[in-house]
Design a protein around this motif. Structure first.
Motif, short mmCIF file in Angstrom:
data_model
loop_
_atom_site.label_atom_id
_atom_site.label_comp_id
_atom_site.label_asym_id
_atom_site.label_seq_id
_atom_site.Cartn_x
_atom_site.Cartn_y
_atom_site.Cartn_z
N LEU A 159 0.82 -1.20 0.00
CA LEU A 159 0.00 0.00 0.00
C LEU A 159 0.86 1.26 0.00
O LEU A 159 0.55 2.24 -0.67
CB LEU A 159 -0.93 0.01 1.22
CG LEU A 159 -1.79 1.26 1.40
CD1 LEU A 159 -2.66 1.53 0.18
CD2 LEU A 159 -2.64 1.14 2.66
N ASN A 160 1.96 1.25 0.76
CA ASN A 160 2.83 2.43 0.79
C ASN A 160 3.42 2.73 -0.59
O ASN A 160 3.58 3.89 -0.96
CB ASN A 160 3.96 2.23 1.81
CG ASN A 160 3.46 2.25 3.24
OD1 ASN A 160 2.51 2.97 3.56
ND2 ASN A 160 4.06 1.45 4.10
N SER A 161 3.73 1.67 -1.35
CA SER A 161 4.23 1.87 -2.70
C SER A 161 3.16 2.49 -3.59
O SER A 161 3.44 3.37 -4.42
CB SER A 161 4.71 0.56 -3.31
OG SER A 161 5.82 0.05 -2.61
N LEU A 162 1.92 2.03 -3.43
CA LEU A 162 0.82 2.60 -4.20
C LEU A 162 0.65 4.08 -3.89
O LEU A 162 0.50 4.92 -4.79
CB LEU A 162 -0.48 1.85 -3.91
CG LEU A 162 -1.76 2.39 -4.55
CD1 LEU A 162 -1.64 2.44 -6.06
CD2 LEU A 162 -2.96 1.56 -4.13
N ILE A 163 0.68 4.43 -2.61
CA ILE A 163 0.56 5.84 -2.22
C ILE A 163 1.72 6.66 -2.76
O ILE A 163 1.55 7.80 -3.20
CB ILE A 163 0.47 5.95 -0.68
CG1 ILE A 163 -0.82 5.31 -0.18
CG2 ILE A 163 0.55 7.41 -0.24
CD1 ILE A 163 -0.91 5.20 1.32
N GLN A 164 2.92 6.06 -2.76
CA GLN A 164 4.09 6.76 -3.28
C GLN A 164 3.92 7.11 -4.76
O GLN A 164 4.42 8.14 -5.23
CB GLN A 164 5.34 5.91 -3.09
CG GLN A 164 6.64 6.54 -3.56
CD GLN A 164 7.01 7.80 -2.80
OE1 GLN A 164 6.52 8.03 -1.70
NE2 GLN A 164 7.88 8.61 -3.39
N THR A 165 3.18 6.28 -5.51
CA THR A 165 2.96 6.59 -6.92
C THR A 165 2.19 7.90 -7.08
O THR A 165 2.40 8.64 -8.05
CB THR A 165 2.22 5.45 -7.66
OG1 THR A 165 0.87 5.35 -7.17
CG2 THR A 165 2.93 4.14 -7.51
N TYR A 166 1.30 8.20 -6.14
CA TYR A 166 0.57 9.47 -6.21
C TYR A 166 1.49 10.64 -5.91
O TYR A 166 1.35 11.71 -6.51
CB TYR A 166 -0.61 9.44 -5.23
CG TYR A 166 -1.78 8.65 -5.76
CD1 TYR A 166 -2.80 9.29 -6.47
CD2 TYR A 166 -1.86 7.28 -5.60
CE1 TYR A 166 -3.87 8.57 -6.99
CE2 TYR A 166 -2.92 6.55 -6.12
CZ TYR A 166 -3.92 7.21 -6.81
OH TYR A 166 -4.97 6.50 -7.35
#
Length: 422
Positions: free
Chosen positions: A109-116
């Motif tokens: 999830l942290n990687s997904l948020i980092q994409t934003y």
């Protein structure tokens, strides 16, 4: 003449109003809108560099979700700064759909948020460049940038909050509530090499296996049809990510089973199937699955009802990175003007010529034209490319195969796979 601009709010925020001699906010919005395809590609490239742990390109459905999310987000931001209330429902739907697919794939999830955050940085760099170009006065620049920054942060907070909720809800459903969760977890451990056993499953890991990935309508019926065509009743299957089902078939009559599948198996309309190659034992169980998954990526993207890894191993390797594939094709074939329908005649001549061992007479026979026609077409290619085709044979063969795949992706419209624009 003064032009008044009201900055549209994110839901629940206060409407902002700014007055300038010109309307730099709308001008910036138009500049962003004109660059949407370029910016979408730029964001995707930056994500591969900055967030390599978020490997959306491993799953074609997730990769498309990512691309659609980026494009929708850029459009939403462009519309929002020009006065439209954003983010709208379409943006939230794209973002949460990607979040659910990421949760199924086990991506962090942290990687997904980092994409934003990465996408936000890319957009902000462009905003700074455009406002500096459009607004000569530094004080006005600062005012406009401040309003855009406030809007952008509120937009991002709204979308990321929805993404986190969707991810967490899907993670609970997929990993803790679905009926296949234990088998799926055990298979993940087995495929990853962290265990050599499948608890409570009567499937012979020492057998010769053929793996498949099934997606679309009625996957259970399709798996049974495959088993019947292959002449086996020993099947292991489990629900997987992005509405796919994984299957393994233990085969006795190895070669004839695969020949029967190649010759006569056709899935129902609306269903896609990708096969690995026959492989024996525990190592083969893993290998044929990895091959089937790579074939699934190609089959899903190109909308092929049946895809065999043995036929598309090259495409599977390159299509993990669509942008790199486009770049290679453009580099090798771009001077031919690929947007011109007549160019396909030149490409087909090269395909046949190379397949004929660079024998112009054989190529002419297959193309049903005179040998001089083949020579003329090849000279035309060489003039446009500025090189001898024989000297670039290997590169051109690869580029021609990838061009075919990219065109198939661009024309995908049926229920087996969504439209993918390249």
């Amino acid at each position: 003449m003064n032009a008044e601009h009201r900055l549209g709010p994110v839901r629940g925020s206060t409407t902002l109003q700014v007055v300038f001699d010109v309307d730099p906010i709308r001008a910036t919005s138009r500049a962003l809108a004109e660059r949407l395809p370029e910016l979408t590609a730029l964001v995707r490239r930056r994500l591969r560099e900055k967030v390599p742990t978020y490997a959306a390109d491993l799953d074609p459905a997730l990769s498309v979700h990512e691309t659609e999310r980026i494009a929708a987000a850029l459009q939403s931001f462009s519309d929002g700064i020009s006065g439209t209330p954003e983010p709208n429902e379409d943006v939230i739907r794209e973002a949460t759909s990607e979040a659910r697919s990421a949760a199924q794939a086990g991506l962090d999830l942290n990687s997904l948020i980092q994409t934003y955050r990465v996408a936000q940085a890319v957009i902000w760099d462009v905003v700074l460049t455009e406002t500096a170009s459009l607004i000569p006065d530094p004080d006005q620049q600062l005012i406009v940038q401040k309003h855009m920054s406030q809007f952008h942060f509120r937009w991002n907070d709204t979308v990321v909050s929805a993404v986190v909720r969707a991810y967490q809800d899907e993670q609970r459903r997929f990993f803790f509530q679905s009926r296949d969760r234990r088998l799926r977890s055990a298979l993940r451990e087995l495929i990853a090499g962290r265990t050599d056993a499948l608890p409570d499953v009567a499937y012979p890991l020492a057998a010769t296996h053929l793996a498949a990935v099934v997606w679309g309508d009625r996957p259970e019926r399709t798996i049974q049809d495959i088993a019947t065509a292959a002449g086996t009743e020993v099947v292991l299957s489990v629900e997987s990510i992005s509405a796919t089902t994984l299957a393994w078939f233990a085969l006795d009559d190895h070669m004839s089973a695969q020949e029967r599948l190649r010759a006569g198996f056709v899935p129902a309309i609306g269903t896609g199937v990708a096969f690995g190659r026959l492989a024996a034992g525990l190592a083969g169980f893993r290998t044929t699955h990895h091959q089937a998954w790579r074939a699934y990526r190609v089959g899903w993207l190109t909308n092929s009802p049946v895809t065999h890894y043995a036929d598309i191993a090259l495409e599977a390797l390159f299509l993990r990175d669509l942008q790199a594939t486009r770049d290679l094709v453009t580099q090798e074939l771009g001077p031919l003007d690929l947007s011109d329908p007549r160019t396909e005649l030149l490409c087909e001549t090269m395909r046949v010529y190379f397949a004929a061992g660079c024998n112009a007479a054989k190529a002419a026979t297959q193309l049903q034209v005179h040998e001089r026609t083949v020579a003329y077409r090849l000279r035309t290619v060489e003039e446009r490319l500025g090189m001898d085709v024989i000297s670039r044979r290997n590169e051109l063969v690869v580029a021609l195969r990838l061009l075919t795949a990219l065109r198939a992706i661009s024309s995908t419209t049926s229920p087996v796979g969504p439209v993918v624009r390249i």
